[in-house]
Each structure stands twice: as C-alpha cells, then as structure tokens.
Design a protein around this motif. Structure first.
Motif, PDB file in Angstrom:
ATOM      1  N   ASP A 328       0.840  -1.203   0.000  1.00  0.00           N
ATOM      2  CA  ASP A 328       0.000   0.000   0.000  1.00  0.00           C
ATOM      3  C   ASP A 328       0.872   1.249   0.000  1.00  0.00           C
ATOM      4  N   GLU A 329       0.484   2.217  -0.868  1.00  0.00           N
ATOM      5  CA  GLU A 329       1.247   3.457  -1.026  1.00  0.00           C
ATOM      6  C   GLU A 329       0.293   4.645  -1.003  1.00  0.00           C
ATOM      7  N   ILE A 330       0.694   5.698  -0.346  1.00  0.00           N
ATOM      8  CA  ILE A 330      -0.001   6.981  -0.475  1.00  0.00           C
ATOM      9  C   ILE A 330       0.938   7.904  -1.240  1.00  0.00           C
ATOM     10  N   PHE A 331       0.362   8.788  -2.068  1.00  0.00           N
ATOM     11  CA  PHE A 331       1.225   9.562  -2.962  1.00  0.00           C
ATOM     12  C   PHE A 331       0.638  10.935  -3.256  1.00  0.00           C
ATOM     13  N   GLY A 332       1.505  11.754  -3.814  1.00  0.00           N
ATOM     14  CA  GLY A 332       1.105  13.040  -4.374  1.00  0.00           C
ATOM     15  C   GLY A 332       1.704  13.173  -5.763  1.00  0.00           C
ATOM     16  N   GLU A 333       0.942  13.743  -6.708  1.00  0.00           N
ATOM     17  CA  GLU A 333       1.428  13.931  -8.076  1.00  0.00           C
ATOM     18  C   GLU A 333       1.205  15.374  -8.509  1.00  0.00           C
ATOM     19  N   VAL A 334       2.154  15.862  -9.287  1.00  0.00           N
ATOM     20  CA  VAL A 334       2.039  17.187  -9.896  1.00  0.00           C
ATOM     21  C   VAL A 334       2.117  17.015 -11.403  1.00  0.00           C
ATOM     22  N   GLU A 335       1.112  17.564 -12.111  1.00  0.00           N
ATOM     23  CA  GLU A 335       1.065  17.437 -13.565  1.00  0.00           C
ATOM     24  C   GLU A 335       1.048  18.822 -14.200  1.00  0.00           C
ATOM     25  N   MET A 341      -0.241  25.813 -19.887  1.00  0.00           N
ATOM     26  CA  MET A 341       0.443  25.941 -18.606  1.00  0.00           C
ATOM     27  C   MET A 341      -0.541  25.673 -17.465  1.00  0.00           C
ATOM     28  N   ASP A 342      -1.221  24.547 -17.619  1.00  0.00           N
ATOM     29  CA  ASP A 342      -2.250  24.156 -16.656  1.00  0.00           C
ATOM     30  C   ASP A 342      -1.659  23.171 -15.649  1.00  0.00           C
ATOM     31  N   TRP A 343      -1.721  23.501 -14.346  1.00  0.00           N
ATOM     32  CA  TRP A 343      -1.184  22.645 -13.287  1.00  0.00           C
ATOM     33  C   TRP A 343      -2.305  21.848 -12.638  1.00  0.00           C
ATOM     34  N   ASN A 344      -2.040  20.570 -12.402  1.00  0.00           N
ATOM     35  CA  ASN A 344      -2.971  19.709 -11.676  1.00  0.00           C
ATOM     36  C   ASN A 344      -2.224  19.022 -10.527  1.00  0.00           C
ATOM     37  N   PHE A 345      -2.888  18.927  -9.393  1.00  0.00           N
ATOM     38  CA  PHE A 345      -2.308  18.268  -8.218  1.00  0.00           C
ATOM     39  C   PHE A 345      -3.218  17.098  -7.839  1.00  0.00           C
ATOM     40  N   THR A 346      -2.604  15.972  -7.535  1.00  0.00           N
ATOM     41  CA  THR A 346      -3.366  14.766  -7.193  1.00  0.00           C
ATOM     42  C   THR A 346      -2.838  14.169  -5.901  1.00  0.00           C
ATOM     43  N   LEU A 347      -3.771  13.842  -5.002  1.00  0.00           N
ATOM     44  CA  LEU A 347      -3.452  13.073  -3.803  1.00  0.00           C
ATOM     45  C   LEU A 347      -4.199  11.757  -3.904  1.00  0.00           C
ATOM     46  N   GLY A 348      -3.506  10.653  -3.553  1.00  0.00           N
ATOM     47  CA  GLY A 348      -4.195   9.378  -3.718  1.00  0.00           C
ATOM     48  C   GLY A 348      -3.495   8.223  -3.022  1.00  0.00           C
ATOM     49  N   ALA A 349      -3.986   7.030  -3.322  1.00  0.00           N
ATOM     50  CA  ALA A 349      -3.447   5.802  -2.719  1.00  0.00           C
ATOM     51  C   ALA A 349      -3.452   4.694  -3.759  1.00  0.00           C
ATOM     52  N   THR A 350      -2.485   3.777  -3.605  1.00  0.00           N
ATOM     53  CA  THR A 350      -2.325   2.657  -4.545  1.00  0.00           C
ATOM     54  C   THR A 350      -2.181   1.363  -3.758  1.00  0.00           C
ATOM     55  N   ARG A 351      -2.788   0.320  -4.292  1.00  0.00           N
ATOM     56  CA  ARG A 351      -2.572  -1.017  -3.719  1.00  0.00           C
ATOM     57  C   ARG A 351      -2.051  -1.932  -4.834  1.00  0.00           C
ATOM     58  N   ASP A 352      -0.919  -2.589  -4.547  1.00  0.00           N
ATOM     59  CA  ASP A 352      -0.367  -3.592  -5.466  1.00  0.00           C
ATOM     60  C   ASP A 352      -0.974  -4.946  -5.145  1.00  0.00           C
ATOM     61  N   TRP A 353      -1.382  -5.657  -6.201  1.00  0.00           N
ATOM     62  CA  TRP A 353      -2.002  -6.952  -6.030  1.00  0.00           C
ATOM     63  C   TRP A 353      -1.422  -7.888  -7.100  1.00  0.00           C
ATOM     64  N   GLY A 354      -0.329  -8.578  -6.726  1.00  0.00           N
ATOM     65  CA  GLY A 354       0.342  -9.427  -7.706  1.00  0.00           C
ATOM     66  C   GLY A 354       0.915  -8.576  -8.827  1.00  0.00           C
ATOM     67  N   LYS A 355       0.485  -8.866 -10.059  1.00  0.00           N
ATOM     68  CA  LYS A 355       0.951  -8.101 -11.209  1.00  0.00           C
ATOM     69  C   LYS A 355       0.078  -6.897 -11.507  1.00  0.00           C
ATOM     70  N   SER A 356      -0.960  -6.689 -10.719  1.00  0.00           N
ATOM     71  CA  SER A 356      -1.863  -5.567 -10.962  1.00  0.00           C
ATOM     72  C   SER A 356      -1.662  -4.463  -9.923  1.00  0.00           C
ATOM     73  N   ARG A 357      -2.067  -3.249 -10.315  1.00  0.00           N
ATOM     74  CA  ARG A 357      -1.959  -2.090  -9.425  1.00  0.00           C
ATOM     75  C   ARG A 357      -3.261  -1.279  -9.536  1.00  0.00           C
ATOM     76  N   TRP A 358      -3.901  -1.026  -8.373  1.00  0.00           N
ATOM     77  CA  TRP A 358      -5.169  -0.297  -8.321  1.00  0.00           C
ATOM     78  C   TRP A 358      -4.917   1.040  -7.639  1.00  0.00           C
ATOM     79  N   THR A 359      -5.380   2.121  -8.295  1.00  0.00           N
ATOM     80  CA  THR A 359      -5.069   3.464  -7.799  1.00  0.00           C
ATOM     81  C   THR A 359      -6.330   4.332  -7.761  1.00  0.00           C
ATOM     82  N   TYR A 360      -6.449   5.086  -6.666  1.00  0.00           N
ATOM     83  CA  TYR A 360      -7.450   6.148  -6.591  1.00  0.00           C
ATOM     84  C   TYR A 360      -6.723   7.453  -6.323  1.00  0.00           C
ATOM     85  N   GLY A 361      -7.141   8.512  -7.103  1.00  0.00           N
ATOM     86  CA  GLY A 361      -6.555   9.830  -6.904  1.00  0.00           C
ATOM     87  C   GLY A 361      -7.614  10.916  -6.961  1.00  0.00           C
TER      88      GLY A 361
END
Length: 425
Positions: A328-335, A341-361
C-alpha cells in the motif's frame, strides 16, 4: 610274500613326509605389491600408481605357481622384478626387491630418484576464454585442486614427469568432472629454468554464452540516480560471457545470489534503501534483469509527447509516494500541461495486487476523481485502464518499455487514438 615290518615302517614314513610337504606348499593365488621411496619424498598417489604398474607384472609372474618352488628360486625372481621395475619407473632406480612367497605373496620394491626431485612446483591454473573474475569464481568450486596437485608431484623425481603427468591428468579430470562437469581440462608437466610447472587449462564444452542483454533499473526511484551503478554492473555482467549455457542453467540461482550480495555493498543501495531483485534467463544471448525495489518510497518523473492528438499533447508528471505497508502506497502527483500551462495536483493511494496495481486519486483544483488500473504482462509490457469522473471519460493504453528511459504507449480515449512517447528519468 608278506612285507617285512621294517619296510612297512619306512614306507609309512615316506608317505607321511610327502603329505607334510603337500600340506606346507600351495599355489599362489594373490600378490600384494608395495613400492617404497627410500627418500620418503614421493607422494602416496604416485607410489600407488607405481605399485599398481608392478602388480600387473607380478600377477603374470606368480599367480598359479607353487610358493615353495618360488621360494627356492626367490633371488632370481627378485632380480627379474628389479630389472622390470627400473624399465617401468622412469626417473627411479630400484635398490632392493623383497619377495615373500605364500598363497598371498608379498612384494616390496625399494626405490629412490635418479637425481633431482621436484620441489615447490608452480601450479598454473587457467580458465580458457573467461574473464579473470569469472575464472576466480569457478576456481572457488575446486578449492583444493592446487594443493592436491602440489602434494601429488612434490618430492617426485624430475625425470618421472612423463608417467607422473598421467597421474595428474587423472586427478584433474576426476575433480573437474565432479565439480565442473560442463568443463574439461588439459594438463601438462613442464620443466623450465630448473623448476617444474604444472599447467592446467580448463575449457568449456558445449554451447557458451556469446552475448549478454543486461538491464538495471528501478520503478521506485529515478533511474538517472543509477547511472554510475548501471555502468559498473554492465561490466560485471559481461564477465559471464564465455560460460557454458548448461552451467548457467544449473547455477543461475548461485550467480544471482552472488550479484545480489555484491549489489548490497553499493552506496546507492544503502542511500535509497533498495532491495535488488535479479532475473537470469540462460541462453547464447544471456538476459540479466536487475530490478531495484524500495520498501519505503516511490518517486518518478515522466514527460509525455502525444503524436496524433489535437490538444494537450505535451505534458509532464512528477510522482512522490510513501509505502505504508508491503503493498500500500499513499502519494502526491504534480502534472503540467504545457499548452495552457495548466497545473494539476493529485493526492491518492495505490494497492499492489500481484501483477496488478489499483489506484485512486483526487485531482485538484478540478475536484475530479481518478480511478486507474494497471496490469504488468511482462518486463516490458503494461496495460492501463483509467476513468476520470468529472468528464466521464475513459482512457485505455498499452505501454511498451523500450529501455529504462524511454517508453511508448498506444492510447484510446473513446474519441481518438494516438501514440504517446514517454520519457522516464
């Protein structure tokens, strides 16, 4: 006419003596041969070889003969054995031969070198076609070979090199077949500058590794931080070139373990708290994939150039994450979208499940929910499905990693499809 009592006694005595003679004589059915170096320098291995050579001769000479008859002419047999032995044992003279006739006849031959003996021989052990570090690694699999060769030949007559070389070849062959069956060895005994050199050349048999495809990367830290380490271990992996493919198949776990232990000593591994994961795929083109994973942080920086897309076709994203459990990971992203010149900020969490990765932001300032699913098909292929709530838009992508700094992704968003070129730092 009845036999007189005196004659009867004489006849009985003669019969008794003949039976005694038969009782104390018997055919020889076994010989025990022992060669003894009077100087005490020749190794037991060489003495055993000398003994076995004379054992064959002795069997032909004595087996089946009456031990009493041999005993009556033992001096002649001893002289004959001495003459034969001096012909067989090049480099040695026989000073004395003792034959003790019996059903098991014991033969002792006392020998000494003609002149000089081998002292402090040089053992020249080489691994043909392999780098020095790999040769050292292989030599560790036969750690006693040098000492065995030294002990075998030390103290022997210098002039015995012809037949002593055969003993060394047999010794080396047995050791190599036991510990390194994917190799063979050639052995030569050379006299040079009043010294003796035992030359052993070990060479691979069968198909060997000719090319190496090597990759060292991380998905948890920017790969630009691994430049120095990548170059260093490229040279290390190249040292496996020339190894038999069968050897790599059999010992790939051992090779991977050795590389892992070396990597753990590097400063980058300690500084970024990384764990090496090594995959080795044997073949004439040997594949070595080294993944450096972190249990604490995940950071990456990517730039996107979308070919065939009308709007927002140049952008970049930075990701900083912290693992709160093993998967399980919590993260922040800047796009940044460069067109406006449009900035987007994302806060979210990821769960790794074998070869798959599920993310909410949660994307801000738009207040948009981002749901993302990724599945890794292999080292280079990845599938992505993403849903953006505010625009009710879906996006699908198939990504191929060209190398650790460049990938390409085919993207379809329900309205248009395009090719995205991705630069990874």
């Amino acid at each position: 006419m009845p036999m007189q009592p005196g004659k009867i006694v004489i006849l009985a005595a003669m019969t008794f003596c003949m039976s005694l003679q038969h009782a104390f004589s018997a055919p020889i059915n076994e010989v025990d041969v022992q060669v003894i170096d009077e100087n005490g320098g020749t190794s037991q291995i060489l003495l055993t070889k000398m003994s076995s050579s004379m054992h064959v001769v002795s069997e032909q000479l004595f087996i089946g003969k009456d031990d009493e008859l041999v005993g009556k002419d033992v001096a002649s047999y001893e002289s004959l054995l001495q003459e034969i032995g001096e012909r067989v044992f090049t480099g040695y003279e026989l000073t004395r031969v003792d034959v003790l006739p019996a059903q098991t006849t014991r033969i002792k031959l006392y020998a000494r070198p003609w002149s000089k003996i081998i002292s402090s021989p040089k053992i020249d052990l080489q691994f043909s076609g392999l780098e020095a570090q790999t040769a050292k690694f292989l030599e560790n699999r036969v750690p006693n070979l040098r000492q065995q060769l030294n002990d075998t030949i030390s103290g022997a007559s210098v002039d015995a090199s012809d037949w002593a070389g055969g003993v060394l070849r047999l010794l080396v062959r047995k050791e190599i077949e036991k510990q390194l069956p994917e190799f063979k060895a050639a052995v030569d005994l050379v006299q040079e500058n009043d010294g003796t050199i035992v030359q052993v050349v070990v060479y691979p048999v069968g198909q060997v590794v000719r090319e190496i495809t090597y990759e060292l990367r991380s998905e948890d830290i920017p790969n630009v931080l691994l430049f120095k380490l990548k170059d260093k271990y490229h040279n290390t992996c190249d040292m496996l070139r020339g190894l038999p493919i069968d050897y790599v198949k059999k010992h790939k776990d051992e090779i991977a373990y050795s590389l892992t232990e070396e990597l753990k000593k590097e400063s980058e591994i300690h500084d970024y708290n990384l764990t090496p994961q090594i995959e080795i795929i044997p073949g004439s083109n040997l594949i070595i994939n080294i993944m450096l994973a972190s249990k604490e942080y995940r950071a990456w920086f990517e730039g996107y150039a979308d070919l065939g897309r009308k709007d927002d076709n140049l952008s970049g994203k930075a990701h900083i994450g912290k693992y709160i459990s093993g998967r399980d990971e919590i993260f922040g992203e800047v796009e940044l979208v460069t067109q406006e010149m449009d900035w987007n900020f994302t806060l979210g969490a990821t769960r790794d499940w074998g070869k798959s990765r599920w993310t909410y932001g949660r994307r801000m300032p738009k207040g948009e929910n981002d749901y993302r699913f990724e599945y890794v098909f292999g080292p280079k292929w990845r599938l992505r499905a993403e849903h953006f709530s505010s625009r009710d838009r879906n996006e699908f992508g198939v990504r191929y990693r060209i190398h650790e700094f460049l990938s390409a992704e085919y993207v379809y968003d329900g309205h248009e499809s395009y090719l995205r070129i991705i630069g990874n730092l």
